[in-house]
Design an enzyme around this catalytic site. Structure first.
Site, PDB file in Angstrom:
ATOM      1  N   GLY A  94      29.403 -19.705   6.008  1.00 23.15           N
ATOM      2  CA  GLY A  94      29.040 -20.031   5.205  1.00 23.15           C
ATOM      3  C   GLY A  94      27.727 -19.558   5.596  1.00 23.15           C
ATOM      4  O   GLY A  94      26.679 -20.028   6.535  1.00 23.15           O
ATOM      5  N   GLY A 104      19.812 -22.550   5.483  1.00 18.77           N
ATOM      6  CA  GLY A 104      21.139 -23.605   6.678  1.00 18.77           C
ATOM      7  C   GLY A 104      20.903 -23.145   7.630  1.00 18.77           C
ATOM      8  O   GLY A 104      20.946 -22.164   8.490  1.00 18.77           O
ATOM      9  N   PHE A 105      22.055 -23.951   8.508  1.00 19.86           N
ATOM     10  CA  PHE A 105      22.571 -23.425   9.967  1.00 19.86           C
ATOM     11  C   PHE A 105      23.694 -22.286   9.978  1.00 19.86           C
ATOM     12  O   PHE A 105      23.651 -21.033  11.207  1.00 19.86           O
ATOM     13  CB  PHE A 105      23.115 -24.200  10.285  1.00 19.86           C
ATOM     14  CG  PHE A 105      21.948 -25.236  10.974  1.00 19.86           C
ATOM     15  CD1 PHE A 105      21.744 -24.886  12.191  1.00 19.86           C
ATOM     16  CD2 PHE A 105      22.656 -26.852  10.534  1.00 19.86           C
ATOM     17  CE1 PHE A 105      21.336 -26.736  13.161  1.00 19.86           C
ATOM     18  CE2 PHE A 105      22.083 -28.295  10.862  1.00 19.86           C
ATOM     19  CZ  PHE A 105      20.823 -28.195  12.531  1.00 19.86           C
ATOM     20  N   ALA A 136      29.968 -26.200   3.798  1.00 18.23           N
ATOM     21  CA  ALA A 136      29.181 -27.354   3.822  1.00 18.23           C
ATOM     22  C   ALA A 136      29.747 -27.606   1.960  1.00 18.23           C
ATOM     23  O   ALA A 136      28.926 -26.737   1.303  1.00 18.23           O
ATOM     24  CB  ALA A 136      27.508 -27.523   3.448  1.00 18.23           C
ATOM     25  N   TYR A 156      27.591 -42.777   8.817  1.00 16.67           N
ATOM     26  CA  TYR A 156      28.035 -41.269   9.261  1.00 16.67           C
ATOM     27  C   TYR A 156      28.797 -41.188  10.055  1.00 16.67           C
ATOM     28  O   TYR A 156      30.180 -40.684   9.476  1.00 16.67           O
ATOM     29  CB  TYR A 156      26.434 -40.613   9.825  1.00 16.67           C
ATOM     30  CG  TYR A 156      27.432 -39.125   9.447  1.00 16.67           C
ATOM     31  CD1 TYR A 156      26.281 -37.964   8.703  1.00 16.67           C
ATOM     32  CD2 TYR A 156      27.778 -38.708  10.850  1.00 16.67           C
ATOM     33  CE1 TYR A 156      26.925 -37.201   8.223  1.00 16.67           C
ATOM     34  CE2 TYR A 156      27.472 -37.158  10.502  1.00 16.67           C
ATOM     35  CZ  TYR A 156      26.905 -36.228   9.930  1.00 16.67           C
ATOM     36  OH  TYR A 156      27.665 -34.615  10.054  1.00 16.67           O
ATOM     37  N   VAL A 198      16.622 -31.266   7.435  1.00 18.39           N
ATOM     38  CA  VAL A 198      16.683 -31.159   5.962  1.00 18.39           C
ATOM     39  C   VAL A 198      17.403 -30.112   5.659  1.00 18.39           C
ATOM     40  O   VAL A 198      16.933 -29.363   5.418  1.00 18.39           O
ATOM     41  CB  VAL A 198      15.354 -31.059   5.114  1.00 18.39           C
ATOM     42  CG1 VAL A 198      15.083 -31.411   3.582  1.00 18.39           C
ATOM     43  CG2 VAL A 198      14.542 -32.654   5.883  1.00 18.39           C
ATOM     44  N   THR A 199      18.938 -31.010   4.444  1.00 21.54           N
ATOM     45  CA  THR A 199      19.964 -29.606   3.890  1.00 21.54           C
ATOM     46  C   THR A 199      20.196 -30.481   2.664  1.00 21.54           C
ATOM     47  O   THR A 199      19.954 -31.532   2.838  1.00 21.54           O
ATOM     48  CB  THR A 199      20.832 -28.924   4.968  1.00 21.54           C
ATOM     49  OG1 THR A 199      21.606 -30.605   4.869  1.00 21.54           O
ATOM     50  CG2 THR A 199      20.286 -29.148   6.065  1.00 21.54           C
TER      51      THR A 199
END
Length: 395
Positions: free
Chosen positions: A47, A51-52, A139, A234, A274-275
């Protein structure tokens, strides 16, 4: 092609190659400006394109001087359509890493499949021999089980009862109330199957069996807890149930890696950012907009690259890594500071469409969202004709 952002709901359907390259370069410069780290030299990031995951790969390459292999599922450009942002991010990263003499190889495909796992193992053997860090940062809204063939779809819902609270359309600034019905038992099951720890465990078991995990190898996966405001949708909802499964998997993998190679597994609880994923969760964009306002005012704000450097330097490869009572690394510690959450709670009670721009950093949220796709980057001429076809090549 002249490329302007095309927004549909909470996603952007195109990306700008030069903008993506510039934001990758910004992250690289940030890491290059930090002290060099002692840590892994051969890293697999599952991944790895946004993002991360992308920040993890950049921090490993330019912080540790690590050779890296990235796995992801991204779309190349075709006809009148741009490539996805992750495609352009990876092309820019690979070019920069190879210019530094680092190995930077990528596999584009379904990381949930056995085929991609075996292709990755073969590439590790060819290019790196073994890896000493595996970052799991997938993700995805769907997953097809590699053994049974069943396809699962995740949902973002509360468990037990409906949830109602404020939310914001981050593109228009409209504040409204959203009501989300509770998940069914099958929706919970499917969400855990997509976002829980099973695939992470499959990866680590396959890597161990193939002998490509080095002595002392570590693996880390990413999670989020958040404040009580977001708990029903969540941490106490379907996503939270999945994160519980992910964290339970970390404990199993930690024992397995310790027995096999003297290594370990851990979950890192990261800050709200923010993703593409977080933008789809009701309530969360409004919470993040308020959080950004408070943390920026206090000088505590971090993006993905700052978070990943702190993860590596102060936690994962620190002399004595600090973990919480559940054995998790917490780099959401600044977000969850009592003074920060107290101010966010106060703003949440006051927020309305009339004072949104005063109390929340909606512009910062919107800018960060557009930057995910290479838009809104200073120094990029978005009226210029650019070539959307950017290749990914083996080194």
């Amino acid at each position: 092609m002249v490329i302007q952002p095309k927004i549909r709901g909470f996603i952007c359907t195109n990306a700008h190659p030069e903008g993506c390259a510039k934001q990758v370069a910004e992250q690289i410069r940030y890491i290059q400006g930090k002290p060099k780290l002692n840590g892994p030299k051969r890293v697999l990031v599952i991944g790895a394109s946004t993002g991360f995951g992308l920040a993890s790969r950049i921090a490993a390459a330019f912080g540790f001087g690590a050779d890296t292999i990235g796995v992801f599922f991204e779309r190349p450009a075709e006809k009148d359509r741009t490539a996805s942002a992750g495609w352009y991010n990876t092309a820019a990263f690979e070019q920069a890493a190879r210019a530094e003499g680092l190995v930077a190889e990528s596999i584009n495909g379904n990381a949930f499949s056995d085929e991609i796992k075996q292709e990755t193992i073969a590439l590790i053997k060819e290019k790196l021999g073994q890896v000493d860090l595996v970052v799991y940062s997938l993700a995805s809204p769907r997953r097809t089980h590699p053994k049974t063939g069943e396809t699962y779809t995740s949902v973002i819902k509360p468990i037990g009862q409906a949830y109602e609270n404020k939310t914001v359309n981050f593109m228009t600034g409209a504040v409204s109330t959203v009501s989300v019905p509770p998940a069914t038992e099958d929706e919970i099951r499917q969400t855990v199957a997509v976002m829980g720890g099973e695939d992470w465990e499959f990866w680590i078991r396959d890597l161990l069996e193939a002998g490509v995990l080095a002595e002392g190898a570590k693996t880390v996966a990413y999670s989020y807890i958040g404040p009580k405001i977001t708990y029903p949708i969540y941490r106490e909802g379907t996503i939270g149930r999945s994160k519980n499964d992910l964290e339970a998997t970390a404990l199993k993998l930690d024992r397995a890696l310790d027995d096999a190679v003297g290594g370990g597994a851990v979950v890192s609880v990261n800050k709200a950012l923010v993703t593409q994923s977080s933008s789809a969760i009701p309530i969360v964009p409004l919470y993040i907009s308020l959080l950004f306002k408070v943390m920026k005012d206090k000088g505590l704000h971090e993006g993905t690259i700052e978070q990943m450097y702190r993860l590596y330097a102060d936690r994962l490869y620190a002399a004595e890594p600090a973990v919480d009572e559940a054995g998790r690394i917490r780099i959401d510690d600044w977000e969850m500071r009592e003074d920060v959450q107290r101010e966010v709670d106060s703003l949440w009670e006051q927020i309305s469409v009339d004072n949104l721009n005063e109390l929340a950093d909606l512009e910062g949220y919107r800018n960060d969202f557009l930057r995910l796709f290479g838009f809104g980057i200073p120094g990029v001429d978005y009226e210029a004709d650019v070539e959307p076809n950017v290749p990914l090549t083996r080194g």
